[in-house]
Design a protein around this motif. Structure first.
Motif, PDB file in Angstrom:
ATOM      1  N   ILE A 119      16.254  54.262  54.858  1.00 35.35           N
ATOM      2  CA  ILE A 119      16.408  53.606  53.551  1.00 35.35           C
ATOM      3  C   ILE A 119      15.639  52.298  53.613  1.00 35.35           C
ATOM      4  CG2 ILE A 119      17.999  52.567  51.887  1.00 35.35           C
ATOM      5  CD1 ILE A 119      20.213  54.378  53.015  1.00 35.35           C
ATOM      6  N   ILE A 120      14.787  52.059  52.609  1.00 29.82           N
ATOM      7  CA  ILE A 120      13.997  50.819  52.571  1.00 29.82           C
ATOM      8  C   ILE A 120      14.282  50.086  51.266  1.00 29.82           C
ATOM      9  CG2 ILE A 120      11.728  49.765  52.846  1.00 29.82           C
ATOM     10  CD1 ILE A 120      10.684  52.450  53.873  1.00 29.82           C
ATOM     11  N   TYR A 121      14.654  48.818  51.381  1.00 30.39           N
ATOM     12  CA  TYR A 121      14.853  47.948  50.221  1.00 30.39           C
ATOM     13  C   TYR A 121      13.641  47.031  50.079  1.00 30.39           C
ATOM     14  CZ  TYR A 121      19.801  49.176  50.929  1.00 30.39           C
ATOM     15  OH  TYR A 121      20.980  49.847  51.106  1.00 30.39           O
ATOM     16  N   ASP A 122      13.093  46.964  48.877  1.00 30.26           N
ATOM     17  CA  ASP A 122      11.984  46.046  48.590  1.00 30.26           C
ATOM     18  C   ASP A 122      12.558  44.919  47.735  1.00 30.26           C
ATOM     19  OD1 ASP A 122       9.621  44.783  47.864  1.00 30.26           O
ATOM     20  OD2 ASP A 122       9.059  46.289  46.394  1.00 30.26           O
ATOM     21  N   VAL A 123      12.632  43.703  48.316  1.00 30.29           N
ATOM     22  CA  VAL A 123      13.392  42.636  47.665  1.00 30.29           C
ATOM     23  C   VAL A 123      12.542  41.390  47.438  1.00 30.29           C
ATOM     24  CG1 VAL A 123      15.623  41.453  47.638  1.00 30.29           C
ATOM     25  CG2 VAL A 123      15.312  43.460  49.106  1.00 30.29           C
ATOM     26  N   LEU A 124      12.619  40.867  46.207  1.00 31.05           N
ATOM     27  CA  LEU A 124      11.956  39.603  45.877  1.00 31.05           C
ATOM     28  C   LEU A 124      12.543  38.493  46.731  1.00 31.05           C
ATOM     29  CD1 LEU A 124       9.991  38.215  43.816  1.00 31.05           C
ATOM     30  CD2 LEU A 124      12.017  37.744  42.436  1.00 31.05           C
ATOM     31  N   GLY A 125      11.706  37.602  47.228  1.00 32.43           N
ATOM     32  CA  GLY A 125      12.219  36.589  48.142  1.00 32.43           C
ATOM     33  C   GLY A 125      11.862  35.160  47.789  1.00 32.43           C
ATOM     34  N   ASP A 126      11.413  34.903  46.549  1.00 31.71           N
ATOM     35  CA  ASP A 126      11.137  33.511  46.187  1.00 31.71           C
ATOM     36  C   ASP A 126      12.424  32.696  46.189  1.00 31.71           C
ATOM     37  OD1 ASP A 126       8.136  33.288  44.905  1.00 31.71           O
ATOM     38  OD2 ASP A 126       8.993  35.269  44.675  1.00 31.71           O
ATOM     39  N   VAL A 127      13.498  33.327  45.708  1.00 30.76           N
ATOM     40  CA  VAL A 127      14.808  32.686  45.701  1.00 30.76           C
ATOM     41  C   VAL A 127      15.813  33.714  46.208  1.00 30.76           C
ATOM     42  CG1 VAL A 127      16.584  31.555  44.314  1.00 30.76           C
ATOM     43  CG2 VAL A 127      14.181  31.338  43.664  1.00 30.76           C
TER      44      VAL A 127
END
Length: 264
Positions: A119-127
């Motif tokens: 399982i791969i999560y692609d997550v925004l990381g600016d905040v």
């Protein structure tokens, strides 16, 4: 494979997370059952796997109370199962809310209990707000990686993400250097990784094959399976899968980060 490998990949918006996630997912699909969960409000992680943008969980639950697995799960290249959490309209509401709604629904529908190897999560990381921090929690992802280039803002975001990883005591597996062609870029990213107590897990060079593939809504792995770029995605996927070297990172303070970056 007996245990599901649960990977969260973070990074600054626009740094190339989605390209890396979709390509390593395509690489894993050659031997594994894979689920990709797009946790970015832009909802574009899975476009190159499915061949088009897919409806998001937030869009679906706005229209109706219940949702079935068939309505939120889409099959992509190599049989990769794809989900997009989605987000509110720009300027309205909390962008991280889509991630919370998505995780709750996926749990309710028992999607995580399916026969999955990766399982791969692609997550925004600016905040790293409450919503975007959800995949960092132990019950969803076992290990975290950060995508960055050698640019100031990308590394600044990476350092902030390390603060979130440390706070939640998550297992940090390393930094993926997504090159932009800067001078001494791998050295800069390597020094950053060392400063936060980790390492570079893989280096992906800038390539025109990425743009050529994305024009056709395909991954490089699908469009150019015999290319050197595809081999690098396969190598990165393998390095992540076999990685057993995890740390709780030690992010730099603001002054320390500024001093670190100025030396280059």
């Amino acid at each position: 494979m007996s245990k599901t490998k649960r990977i969260a990949i973070y990074g600054k918006g626009g740094i190339g997370k989605s390209t890396i996630v979709s390509n390593i997912a395509a690489a894993y699909s050659e031997n594994c059952n894979v689920l990709v969960i797009g946790c970015d409000p832009k909802a574009d992680t899975t476009r190159t796997l499915v061949g088009s943008r897919i409806p998001t969980i937030l869009e679906i639950v706005k229209r109706k109370k219940g949702a079935s697995p068939d309505e939120i799960l889409f099959k992509g290249y190599g049989g990769v199962r794809c989900v997009e959490s989605g987000g509110p309209e720009p300027g309205v509401g909390c962008a991280g809310r889509g991630v919370i709604v998505a995780m709750n629904l996926l749990e309710k529908l028992e999607i995580f209990s399916e026969d999955l190897d990766v399982i791969i999560y692609d997550v925004l990381g600016d905040v790293v707000c409450g919503g975007f921090a959800v995949p960092l929690r132990e019950e969803f992802a076992d290990e975290v990686y950060i995508v960055t280039s050698g640019e100031y803002m990308a590394l600044y975001a990476a350092n902030n993400i390390c603060k979130g990883i440390k706070k939640l005591k998550s297992r940090f597996g390393g930094v993926i250097c997504n090159r932009r062609g800067l001078k001494d870029e791998v050295k800069i990213v390597g020094e950053f990784a060392e400063r936060v107590g980790s390492k570079i897990i893989g280096v992906i060079p800038k390539s025109e094959l990425v743009q050529k593939s994305e024009y056709e809504a395909k991954t490089v792995v699908e469009k150019f399976p015999d290319s050197k770029q595809t081999e690098l995605y396969r190598k990165l996927a393998k390095a992540i899968y076999l990685n057993e070297d995890f740390v709780v990172p030690e992010p730099m303070g603001i002054d320390e980060f500024e001093e670190f970056f100025r030396q280059f």
